[in-house]
Design an enzyme around this catalytic site. Structure first.
Site, short mmCIF file in Angstrom:
data_model
loop_
_atom_site.label_atom_id
_atom_site.label_comp_id
_atom_site.label_asym_id
_atom_site.label_seq_id
_atom_site.Cartn_x
_atom_site.Cartn_y
_atom_site.Cartn_z
N LYS A 119 0.83 -1.22 0.00
CA LYS A 119 0.00 0.00 0.00
C LYS A 119 0.86 1.26 0.00
O LYS A 119 0.52 2.24 -0.65
CB LYS A 119 -0.96 0.01 1.20
CG LYS A 119 -2.08 -1.01 1.01
CD LYS A 119 -3.39 -0.57 1.64
CE LYS A 119 -4.51 -1.42 1.08
NZ LYS A 119 -5.79 -1.25 1.65
N LYS A 209 -7.11 -6.50 -9.54
CA LYS A 209 -8.47 -6.70 -9.06
C LYS A 209 -9.22 -5.37 -8.97
O LYS A 209 -8.61 -4.31 -8.87
CB LYS A 209 -8.45 -7.38 -7.70
CG LYS A 209 -7.95 -6.51 -6.56
CD LYS A 209 -8.26 -7.16 -5.23
CE LYS A 209 -8.22 -6.13 -4.12
NZ LYS A 209 -9.33 -5.19 -4.14
N LYS A 212 -11.89 -0.51 -4.37
CA LYS A 212 -12.70 0.68 -4.15
C LYS A 212 -11.86 1.94 -4.07
O LYS A 212 -12.35 3.03 -4.29
CB LYS A 212 -13.63 0.53 -2.95
CG LYS A 212 -13.05 0.10 -1.64
CD LYS A 212 -14.17 0.03 -0.61
CE LYS A 212 -13.96 -1.08 0.40
NZ LYS A 212 -12.72 -0.96 1.16
P1 ATP Z 1 -9.23 -0.83 -1.05
O1 ATP Z 1 -8.88 -0.39 -2.43
O2 ATP Z 1 -9.62 0.28 -0.14
O3 ATP Z 1 -8.21 -1.77 -0.44
P2 ATP Z 1 -10.87 -3.09 -1.74
O4 ATP Z 1 -11.86 -2.99 -2.82
O5 ATP Z 1 -9.58 -3.80 -2.02
O6 ATP Z 1 -10.60 -1.62 -1.22
P3 ATP Z 1 -11.00 -4.07 0.93
O7 ATP Z 1 -11.62 -3.15 1.93
O8 ATP Z 1 -9.51 -4.17 0.87
O9 ATP Z 1 -11.58 -3.73 -0.51
O10 ATP Z 1 -11.58 -5.52 1.14
C1 ATP Z 1 -12.89 -5.75 1.56
C2 ATP Z 1 -13.25 -7.17 1.26
O11 ATP Z 1 -13.58 -7.31 -0.12
C3 ATP Z 1 -12.15 -8.18 1.55
O12 ATP Z 1 -12.73 -9.34 2.10
C4 ATP Z 1 -11.59 -8.46 0.19
O13 ATP Z 1 -11.03 -9.77 0.10
C5 ATP Z 1 -12.82 -8.34 -0.72
N1 ATP Z 1 -12.48 -7.89 -2.06
C6 ATP Z 1 -11.87 -6.73 -2.37
N2 ATP Z 1 -11.75 -6.60 -3.69
C7 ATP Z 1 -12.27 -7.72 -4.26
C8 ATP Z 1 -12.43 -8.17 -5.60
N3 ATP Z 1 -12.02 -7.44 -6.62
N4 ATP Z 1 -13.03 -9.38 -5.80
C9 ATP Z 1 -13.44 -10.13 -4.75
N5 ATP Z 1 -13.33 -9.75 -3.46
C10 ATP Z 1 -12.76 -8.56 -3.20
MG MG Z 2 -7.98 -3.88 -0.52
#
Ligand code: ATP
Ligand code: MG
Length: 346
Positions: A119, A209, A212
């Site tokens: 990160k 992936k 958000k």
């Molecule tokens: P950020 O960019 O803030 O890290 P993120 O989209 O990666 O956001 P997280 O808050 O890190 O989301 O993760 C929240 C949950 O969603 C976790 O359980 C993670 O494994 C799942 N997750 C995140 N992105 C994906 C994806 N693209 N596909 C499936 N599961 C996901």
């Molecule tokens: Mg994440």
């Protein structure tokens, strides 16, 4: 005897997306439905974790409530007495225990956390906060305050769970039985028995992936996207020029992502979906089908979201926060006694 505790959370730093829904929310809701009754389920919004990386602070408070509504819309049975929903920052023991744990945590051990390395590599030097560095300690406090044994962890969190076990064992060794040590990662995987690897990919760059915190969001289907925005994102998804449709994540990551999304939303196996499109050399029909599936899903989900009983949700939140404050304060008090901040035996 109190019930064993399962604890899980979802960071509220932006709107949730299709990947979060399929990969995290649905499995969490299924897990809660399956285990409530025999286990206590703590499903919390780690709002103090929200701004370890930069966020829009003017939207954060509403975002947190919105995420809780999303859980309700995804079918979380709020009325169940074993299910607790709460905001981390409303239980001040999280911050207080973090400080105590901080002073028993090695700088070197935090420096080895790969998520921090990943990160921080994406941020400019002046945006890398001590909070981002330190956040596994807050995560340890999140878990230890409630004596949680079971915490579902994906690959990106296994190191943090191992740290939680280490710090709990370290403190127990020095101070006697202070914390419940969560189960090791292998046992977590056996217990949850979930498919760990599901990853919906970014539509513009399908080698990474959906996230958000993505800067543009053009390759991300947010749960709040309207039909025309979602459709546009799918129709302009990056594919390739191979002129065939197969599930091959190495050579056709974009096409494979579309097949995966279609399979998940239509509740069909990947093989079945890939078979339907085998032999086609144009990608238009596949994109059309994915667009329709996504738009239908969003419309259904947004209808459920609009129908969430906000009053009932807020009541549940207040009740859970009160109960959880009691549990967390008791654990904190034990830790304060152990380190000499409070008198023993009171
Ligand atoms: P950020 O960019 O803030 O890290 P993120 O989209 O990666 O956001 P997280 O808050 O890190 O989301 O993760 C929240 C949950 O969603 C976790 O359980 C993670 O494994 C799942 N997750 C995140 N992105 C994906 C994806 N693209 N596909 C499936 N599961 C996901
Ligand atoms: Mg994440």
């Amino acid at each position: 005897m109190s019930k064993p505790v399962i604890l899980t959370g979802l960071r509220a730093n932006n709107d949730l997306h299709l990947g979060n829904y399929l990969g995290a929310l649905l499995p969490m809701v299924d897990m809660a439905k399956q285990h409530a009754g025999e286990y206590q389920i703590n499903l919390f919004v780690p709002d103090l974790h929200s701004f370890t990386t930069p966020v829009d602070h003017s939207k954060l408070f509403d975002q947190i409530l919105q995420n809780l509504k999303v859980f309700a819309a995804a079918g979380l049975p709020l009325e169940h007495e074993d299910i607790h929903i709460y905001r981390q920052s409303f239980i001040t023991a999280h911050s207080e225990l973090t400080w105590i744990l901080d002073c028993f945590t090695g700088f070197g051990e935090m420096s080895r956390m790969t998520q921090f390395k990943d990160k921080s590599a994406k941020l400019s030097q002046d945006r890398i906060s001590v909070g981002l560095f330190n956040y596994p300690v807050l995560m340890a406090a999140d878990i230890l305050l409630y004596g949680a044994s079971y915490v579902p962890v994906g690959d990106d969190q296994t190191q943090h769970l191992e740290f939680t076990r280490d710090i709990a064992e370290r403190m127990n060794k020095q101070f006697g039985d202070l914390f419940v040590v969560p189960k090791p990662v292998t046992e977590q995987h056996t217990f949850f028995g979930k498919e760990q690897g599901l990853r919906v990919k970014d539509l513009v760059d399908p080698t990474k992936k959906m996230s958000k915190s993505d800067e543009t969001g053009t390759g991300v289907i947010f749960l709040t996207d309207n039909a025309s925005v979602a459709r546009k994102k799918i129709m302009s998804a990056t594919t390739d020029s191979l002129g065939k449709i197969s599930y091959d994540t190495t050579n056709q990551p974009g096409v494979s992502n579309l097949l995966q999304i279609l399979g998940l939303l239509a509740n069909k196996s990947l093989e079945a979906v890939a078979k339907e499109y085998a032999g086609q050399s144009q990608y238009g029909a596949l994109k059309e089908a994915v667009s329709t599936a996504v738009v239908d899903f969003l419309s259904d989900f947004q209808t459920k979201l609009a129908a969430v009983d906000e009053h009932a949700l807020l009541n549940k939140l207040a009740a859970s926060e009160q109960t959880m404050n009691q549990t967390a304060s008791q654990t904190l008090h034990k830790a304060q006694q152990a380190v000499g901040l409070r008198p023993k035996g009171q």
